[in-house]
Design an enzyme around this catalytic site. Structure first.
Site, PDB file in Angstrom:
ATOM      1  N   CYS A 155     -16.654  17.169 -47.261  1.00 15.73           N
ATOM      2  CA  CYS A 155     -16.907  18.277 -47.981  1.00 15.73           C
ATOM      3  C   CYS A 155     -17.611  17.913 -49.033  1.00 15.73           C
ATOM      4  O   CYS A 155     -17.943  18.727 -50.149  1.00 15.73           O
ATOM      5  CB  CYS A 155     -15.999  19.095 -48.397  1.00 15.73           C
ATOM      6  SG  CYS A 155     -15.363  20.833 -46.624  1.00 15.73           S
ATOM      7  N   TYR A 156     -16.473  17.095 -50.082  1.00 14.57           N
ATOM      8  CA  TYR A 156     -17.800  16.708 -51.208  1.00 14.57           C
ATOM      9  C   TYR A 156     -18.827  15.441 -51.171  1.00 14.57           C
ATOM     10  O   TYR A 156     -19.324  15.733 -52.157  1.00 14.57           O
ATOM     11  CB  TYR A 156     -16.408  16.219 -52.260  1.00 14.57           C
ATOM     12  CG  TYR A 156     -16.106  14.004 -51.693  1.00 14.57           C
ATOM     13  CD1 TYR A 156     -16.604  13.125 -51.936  1.00 14.57           C
ATOM     14  CD2 TYR A 156     -15.183  14.257 -50.818  1.00 14.57           C
ATOM     15  CE1 TYR A 156     -16.790  11.568 -51.607  1.00 14.57           C
ATOM     16  CE2 TYR A 156     -14.820  12.684 -50.173  1.00 14.57           C
ATOM     17  CZ  TYR A 156     -15.391  11.801 -50.797  1.00 14.57           C
ATOM     18  OH  TYR A 156     -15.442  10.925 -49.949  1.00 14.57           O
TER      19      TYR A 156
END
Length: 369
Positions: A155-156
């Site tokens: 997600c990052y």
């Protein structure tokens, strides 16, 4: 030298399903009894998600009409990694291209053949020759464009792509970098009853987002100057958020302890980012927070003294799309970028994203009008 986020485009597949509809599919697929079905429906109701998008129509169909999952009571033989990657190869390109085209439409002064760098991002599928080369051909990019792939960071990952784009543009003011995040999370549904699998099945959807990063602002629209980045790690969360390739797809571990880990690290992350900058947390009115889940957003609000209104763009993205892994924070930034006017010039924006590790990423941007 500084770099600028110049335009953002997003895209989703055609199948838009109610969260409750997906919950009913999951209860049937997991062969839950009435008591467990009620518990699962409650989990879906409190998720903060209203709709999610998927490339698989099966989530909105009854067993017997499936085109991807087997039409058997227990979905056996369960789809293999190979079957899921065939879907990825078929569906990723049109979704990524749609997001990129919408991004470039917002910057008509930037012709596709003047893009100097392409950064493709994904953690939900891989193949070679890959999505990056297919995008070059589909979008009419230069064959000598410099290509980089950011894979399997979760997600990052958009932050790492933006950091790379920032470094390129700081080194060359004439650079034009296209970042494309493409995630087909729903092809990796896992038929497990453990809590972390139930949570991940309740959160993730499919989407793509593209961002144009430049060394010199182009056009008269608002831009976002990317002023600073900072990364932190919470090693105690190494096993609480993870992403592994197994025999029947990519398996997400997402424990209920993740919000507590973020709670423990978010203040230090913010302080470390802002320590040497001429801005304090109290000066910031705009936030672009990756909506990893409702509890994560609420935890950050509590720790940093934010209101739900401060976090409205993240809640809107969570409600309308769910968590689309790396693409999601760009959806949130798009919500903000489209609403800025001359009065917002110079306003700082604080952005966060989180992923395996447990990794915490922070970025400070500033509105340029």
């Amino acid at each position: 030298m500084i770099s600028y986020l110049s335009a953002i485009g997003t895209a989703n597949p055609p199948h838009r399903l109610l969260q409750a509809q997906i919950g009913d599919f999951m209860a049937r697929a997991l062969q839950f009894d009435d008591a467990d079905t009620r518990k699962l429906r409650a989990l879906y109701r409190v998720s903060g998600i209203g709709h999610r998008y998927t490339v698989l129509p099966d989530y909105g169909r009854a067993n017997g009409d499936f085109t991807f999952f087997p039409n058997t009571p227990d979905l056996e033989p369960f789809p293999s990694v190979g079957a899921r990657m065939r879907v990825y190869r078929q569906e990723a390109l049109p979704l990524a291209a749609a997001a990129a085209e919408r991004c470039l439409q917002q910057a008509p002064e930037v012709a596709a053949n003047t893009i100097t760098h392409l950064i493709s991002v994904s953690c939900t599928g891989m193949y070679a020759p890959g999505l990056d080369i297919e995008l070059v051909n589909r979008l009419g990019l230069r064959p000598d464009i410099q290509r980089t792939c950011v894979n399997f960071m979760g997600c990052y990952a958009a932050f790492n792509a933006l950091k790379l784009a920032d470094a390129i543009c700081r080194a060359d003011a004439g650079a034009r970098v296209l970042v494309v995040c493409t995630e087909l999370c729903t092809i990796h549904f896992q038929k497990h009853h453990e809590e972390d699998h139930l949570i991940s099945n309740a959160l993730f959807g499919d989407g793509a987002a593209a961002a144009l990063v430049v060394g010199t602002p182009t056009g008269s629209r608002p831009h976002l100057a990317m002023e600073a980045f900072h990364c932190g790690l919470e090693p105690d969360g190494h096993a609480d958020m993870a992403w592994h390739v197994n025999d029947f797809g990519f398996e997400m571990t997402l424990s209920s302890y993740v919000p507590k880990l973020i709670q423990r690290g978010i203040r230090k992350l913010t302080d470390d980012l802002l320590r040497n900058l001429p801005v304090q947390l109290a000066d910031i009115r705009h936030f672009a927070i990756h909506p990893g889940g409702r509890r994560i957003l609420e935890t950050i609000e509590q720790e940093l003294g934010l209101s739900k209104q401060d976090n409205a763009p993240a809640y809107h993205v969570l409600r309308e799309y769910g968590n689309m892994s790396s693409a999601t924070v760009l959806f949130v930034l798009r919500e903000l970028l489209g609403g800025f006017a001359a009065a917002d010039a110079g306003a700082p924006i604080l952005s966060f994203a989180f992923g395996p590790g447990l990794t915490l990423e922070a970025m400070l941007l500033r509105v340029v009008v």
